[in-house]
Write a protein that holds these residues in place. Structure first.
Motif, PDB file in Angstrom:
ATOM      1  N   LEU A 186       0.817  -1.131  -0.091  1.00 24.76           N
ATOM      2  CA  LEU A 186      -0.010   0.110  -0.054  1.00 24.76           C
ATOM      3  C   LEU A 186       0.967   1.278  -0.073  1.00 24.76           C
ATOM      4  O   LEU A 186       0.448   2.239  -0.898  1.00 24.76           O
ATOM      5  CB  LEU A 186      -0.848   0.115   1.128  1.00 24.76           C
ATOM      6  N   ALA A 187       1.975   1.466   0.782  1.00 22.84           N
ATOM      7  CA  ALA A 187       2.686   2.554   0.796  1.00 22.84           C
ATOM      8  C   ALA A 187       3.506   2.634  -0.415  1.00 22.84           C
ATOM      9  O   ALA A 187       3.560   3.637  -1.079  1.00 22.84           O
ATOM     10  CB  ALA A 187       3.733   2.378   2.061  1.00 22.84           C
ATOM     11  N   LEU A 188       3.959   1.720  -1.008  1.00 23.52           N
ATOM     12  CA  LEU A 188       4.789   1.706  -2.420  1.00 23.52           C
ATOM     13  C   LEU A 188       3.635   2.130  -3.397  1.00 23.52           C
ATOM     14  O   LEU A 188       4.107   3.087  -4.039  1.00 23.52           O
ATOM     15  CB  LEU A 188       5.088   0.330  -2.802  1.00 23.52           C
ATOM     16  N   VAL A 189       2.670   1.799  -3.598  1.00 24.17           N
ATOM     17  CA  VAL A 189       1.785   1.955  -4.362  1.00 24.17           C
ATOM     18  C   VAL A 189       1.397   3.370  -4.519  1.00 24.17           C
ATOM     19  O   VAL A 189       1.097   4.367  -5.412  1.00 24.17           O
ATOM     20  CB  VAL A 189       0.384   1.085  -4.702  1.00 24.17           C
ATOM     21  N   ALA A 260      -5.205   5.316 -15.263  1.00 25.87           N
ATOM     22  CA  ALA A 260      -5.212   6.335 -14.175  1.00 25.87           C
ATOM     23  C   ALA A 260      -6.440   6.304 -13.586  1.00 25.87           C
ATOM     24  O   ALA A 260      -6.649   6.111 -12.272  1.00 25.87           O
ATOM     25  CB  ALA A 260      -4.944   7.941 -14.612  1.00 25.87           C
ATOM     26  N   THR A 261      -7.774   6.000 -14.273  1.00 30.06           N
ATOM     27  CA  THR A 261      -9.138   6.075 -13.503  1.00 30.06           C
ATOM     28  C   THR A 261      -9.098   4.752 -12.803  1.00 30.06           C
ATOM     29  O   THR A 261      -9.458   4.424 -11.461  1.00 30.06           O
ATOM     30  CB  THR A 261     -10.164   5.897 -14.366  1.00 30.06           C
ATOM     31  N   VAL A 262      -8.344   3.700 -13.138  1.00 28.18           N
ATOM     32  CA  VAL A 262      -8.429   2.235 -12.651  1.00 28.18           C
ATOM     33  C   VAL A 262      -7.767   2.382 -11.289  1.00 28.18           C
ATOM     34  O   VAL A 262      -8.082   1.784 -10.207  1.00 28.18           O
ATOM     35  CB  VAL A 262      -7.727   1.107 -13.442  1.00 28.18           C
ATOM     36  N   LEU A 263      -6.448   3.061 -11.199  1.00 29.89           N
ATOM     37  CA  LEU A 263      -5.673   3.461 -10.080  1.00 29.89           C
ATOM     38  C   LEU A 263      -6.558   4.090  -9.141  1.00 29.89           C
ATOM     39  O   LEU A 263      -6.773   3.891  -7.794  1.00 29.89           O
ATOM     40  CB  LEU A 263      -4.319   4.084 -10.599  1.00 29.89           C
ATOM     41  N   VAL A 264      -7.247   5.114  -9.651  1.00 29.62           N
ATOM     42  CA  VAL A 264      -7.787   6.043  -8.600  1.00 29.62           C
ATOM     43  C   VAL A 264      -8.885   5.281  -7.955  1.00 29.62           C
ATOM     44  O   VAL A 264      -9.509   5.417  -6.954  1.00 29.62           O
ATOM     45  CB  VAL A 264      -8.413   7.183  -9.408  1.00 29.62           C
ATOM     46  N   TYR A 265      -9.651   4.308  -8.884  1.00 25.82           N
ATOM     47  CA  TYR A 265     -10.901   3.704  -8.399  1.00 25.82           C
ATOM     48  C   TYR A 265     -10.282   2.660  -7.288  1.00 25.82           C
ATOM     49  O   TYR A 265     -11.056   2.489  -6.367  1.00 25.82           O
ATOM     50  CB  TYR A 265     -11.351   2.683  -9.487  1.00 25.82           C
ATOM     51  N   LEU A 266      -9.025   2.168  -7.407  1.00 28.05           N
ATOM     52  CA  LEU A 266      -8.647   1.235  -6.398  1.00 28.05           C
ATOM     53  C   LEU A 266      -8.540   1.869  -5.044  1.00 28.05           C
ATOM     54  O   LEU A 266      -9.005   1.283  -4.052  1.00 28.05           O
ATOM     55  CB  LEU A 266      -7.239   0.800  -6.861  1.00 28.05           C
ATOM     56  N   PHE A 267      -8.096   3.215  -5.095  1.00 27.91           N
ATOM     57  CA  PHE A 267      -7.871   3.687  -3.796  1.00 27.91           C
ATOM     58  C   PHE A 267      -9.146   4.255  -3.158  1.00 27.91           C
ATOM     59  O   PHE A 267      -9.543   4.345  -1.984  1.00 27.91           O
ATOM     60  CB  PHE A 267      -6.569   4.872  -3.936  1.00 27.91           C
ATOM     61  N   VAL A 268      -9.821   4.813  -4.001  1.00 25.68           N
ATOM     62  CA  VAL A 268     -11.217   5.685  -3.280  1.00 25.68           C
ATOM     63  C   VAL A 268     -12.039   4.348  -3.037  1.00 25.68           C
ATOM     64  O   VAL A 268     -12.717   4.489  -1.919  1.00 25.68           O
ATOM     65  CB  VAL A 268     -11.876   6.439  -4.454  1.00 25.68           C
TER      66      VAL A 268
END
Length: 290
Positions: A186-189, A260-268
């Motif tokens: 989590l920290a790395l990503v 980028a949207t996929v990555l934002v989706y992961l965290f939100v």
């Protein structure tokens, strides 16, 4: 990672692979094969759960992104995550939140196996919807699911079957190790995608939040009367699989905005799930002490 970030791609890939393998192996150590027999006695519940995970969430995602009139690459990224079921960490979060210890693993396995069929069909629907050109080979989905989930989970279950005393003894240690690895990943990503998260518009964040909340609601409603099965279905519905989404994106040379949207989706989505997990965990603790 697809987007160049501060952390080398190879480092994140290695840590992610090791983390997912250990997490799934650890979960397998705690699963007794005989417990799955009870799941087969509730076909209606299984059907509703699969309906929530594989059908309801993609439909809800399409309705949300269309209602908010988001840019097309953002819509594709959100819907791509919505059609990618079976997040590897969903099972850990489900059991930790009080999800049924027999039903949650069975649901995870079924969803992962059905993704081999549901993903290509969903991609075809997505292509028709957005007048694009994209494909995903079923064998690629099967290989990704097998390596990331079914293999380590199966090895853990086999160890529990062949050496139950040893499995019980090492399970807590592997549990601690998986927790440390998850935190490190989590920290790395987070370091790697911070610029992407900072650049996301409020409408994108709102859309992902709404999809996640609706997914939790759909899973909770369709998860049966028992709190433990409702929790399992709700979390499995809301936690989507970024590995499958990125597999499709990379194979089809998707624009950077989609990735980028996929990555934002992961965290939100992960942050949105926290209150529900905390709530169900408290309910499970109260029930166990009552």
């Amino acid at each position: 990672m697809i987007i160049d970030g501060l952390v080398p791609e190879r480092v994140i890939t290695i840590v992610a692979a090791a983390t997912i393998f250990i997490v799934m192996f650890t979960l397998g150590l705690g699963i007794v094969l005989g417990e799955f027999r009870g799941v087969a006695r509730h076909p209606g519940l299984v059907a509703r759960a699969l309906l929530a995970v594989l059908v309801a969430v993609p439909v809800l995602a399409v309705l949300v992104v269309r209602a908010l009139d988001l840019p097309r690459p953002v819509q594709v990224g959100i819907v791509l995550m919505a059609i990618s079921p079976g997040a590897p960490v969903a099972l850990r979060r489900s059991i930790g939140a009080g999800g049924d210890r027999a039903f949650a693993p069975a649901l995870q396995i079924m969803v992962s196996m059905l993704a081999v069929v549901s993903m290509p069909l969903s991609i075809a629907a997505l292509v028709a919807m957005y007048a694009g050109d994209a494909t995903v080979a079923p064998q690629d989905v099967a290989l990704q699911v097998f390596k990331a989930q079914l293999l380590p989970l199966g090895l853990g279950m086999l160890a529990r079957r062949l050496a139950p005393a040893l499995a019980l003894r090492i399970e807590p240690r592997f549990g601690q190790l998986s927790g440390v690895l998850l935190f490190a990943l989590l920290a790395l990503v987070l370091v790697d995608v911070t610029p992407v998260l900072a650049g996301a518009s409020w409408r994108v964040v709102l859309a992902i939040l709404l999809v996640t909340v609706l997914a939790v609601g759909a899973g909770h409603l369709l998860g049966g009367p028992a709190p433990a099965t409702r929790t399992a279905v709700a979390i499995c519905s809301a936690a989507r699989n970024p590995g499958l989404a990125l597999l499709v994106a990379t194979q089809n040379a998707a624009p950077q905005a989609v990735i980028a949207t996929v990555l934002v989706y992961l965290f939100v989505s992960a942050l949105t799930l926290i209150p529900y997990i905390a709530f169900t965990r408290r309910l499970a603790m109260r029930a166990s002490t009552a």
